[in-house]
Each structure stands twice: as C-alpha cells, then as structure tokens.
Design a protein around this motif. Sequence first.
Motif, short mmCIF file in Angstrom:
data_model
loop_
_atom_site.label_atom_id
_atom_site.label_comp_id
_atom_site.label_asym_id
_atom_site.label_seq_id
_atom_site.Cartn_x
_atom_site.Cartn_y
_atom_site.Cartn_z
N THR A 187 -0.23 -4.25 -1.85
CA THR A 187 -0.07 -3.91 -0.44
C THR A 187 -1.13 -2.87 -0.12
OG1 THR A 187 1.41 -2.03 -0.78
CG2 THR A 187 2.44 -4.22 -0.67
N GLY A 188 -1.10 -2.36 1.09
CA GLY A 188 -2.04 -1.31 1.46
C GLY A 188 -1.74 0.02 0.79
N SER A 189 -0.53 0.18 0.25
CA SER A 189 -0.17 1.48 -0.34
C SER A 189 -0.06 1.47 -1.86
CB SER A 189 1.16 1.96 0.25
OG SER A 189 2.17 1.02 0.01
N ARG A 190 0.09 0.30 -2.49
CA ARG A 190 0.16 0.27 -3.96
C ARG A 190 -0.06 -1.13 -4.46
NH1 ARG A 190 5.38 1.19 -2.42
NH2 ARG A 190 5.00 3.39 -2.69
N TRP A 191 -0.33 -1.20 -5.76
CA TRP A 191 -0.39 -2.50 -6.41
C TRP A 191 0.29 -2.40 -7.77
CZ3 TRP A 191 -2.93 -2.83 -11.08
CH2 TRP A 191 -3.90 -1.86 -11.35
#
Length: 181
Positions: free
Chosen positions: A69-73
Amino acid sequence: MKPPLLMGIAGRSGMGKTTLIERLIPALSALGKTVSTIKHAHHGFDLDRPGKDSFRHREAGAREIMLATGSRWALMHEQQSTQEEPDIDSLVGRMEPVDIILVEGFGARLPIALEVWRREVGKPPLWPERPAVRAVALGDACDALADLPPALVTFRLSDVGEIASWVVDNARSAVRRAAGE
C-alpha cells in the motif's frame, strides 16, 4: 553499514515481552538508534486468509507474495513444508540496515537476551536454563531481586530508559565478543 546489534527479549507467554518491546523502541530511538524487530510466530499462525487474493496466489503456487500500500509493504515467502524454520541470520539478511534488532521468540538461538519475568504470572523463569539470559526485567510488584543470582543484571519493567541503555551497551559487547575483539 555495520551489522545490526541483536538483542533477544525472552520470557514465557504472558510475561509482558511485547509491552516491553513497545516501550523500548521509542527509548532506543531517543538514544539515536534505528530499531527493527523480529517476532517468532506460533506454528499455527498465518497472515494469509482463505478467499483473499494473496491466499489464492499462494495456493496457485507463487513462491513469494508481496502486499503493498502507500504506507507499508509485506513480503510473504512460502517455505517448503519440509524446510526447518529460517535461522536468525537469514531473517536479518532480508531486512533493511538498522542499528538494533529486538528479537522476540528466538531467544535460545541468540548469544544474549534479556528476560521479562513477573512472579505474579505464576510461571518459572527461563534464566536458570538459558545461559544467554544476562539480565531480567522484573514486574514492578516483584520482590524477587534478592532471589536472583548476582551475575544477572536486574531492572524493573518501568525502568525502560535504563533497559534501553543496557541493551545498547550489551548488544554491542556481544557483537565484539563474537567477532573475537
């Protein structure tokens, strides 16, 4: 960059290991250290759920599945069913470089660990059977300080700043001893 300093956080279930780690991360950061963690999960634990796309990818035979996602992987690597659990060095090798990695649940495989022990939980401590345990963080209501061997460094769980300083100093010493310095 130098290899990270590894510190095991040991203790039986319900002792407060995760709570201590939650408090140690900002305390170590305040000392200018970057911190990551490795948590050993129970054998029945699975991030993936039937019906999810990632589950379907894995069931179809994908060796690795990355969720982003835009905040974590997160990267899930499918182990062969006959493989043993990965060792600490291989897990650390997959991580971004940091100063310290706190390791929960692999304590018997590390050269140095801090045990979280609260007498009121009613379970025996690990330190008598684990030579890697060099310090014990005791529950604040615990009166066992006098019962512990003098070779063990003792802290109250609430003394997070002192514990963080000990972690930095002792993880560094363990790395130097392992390197033969």
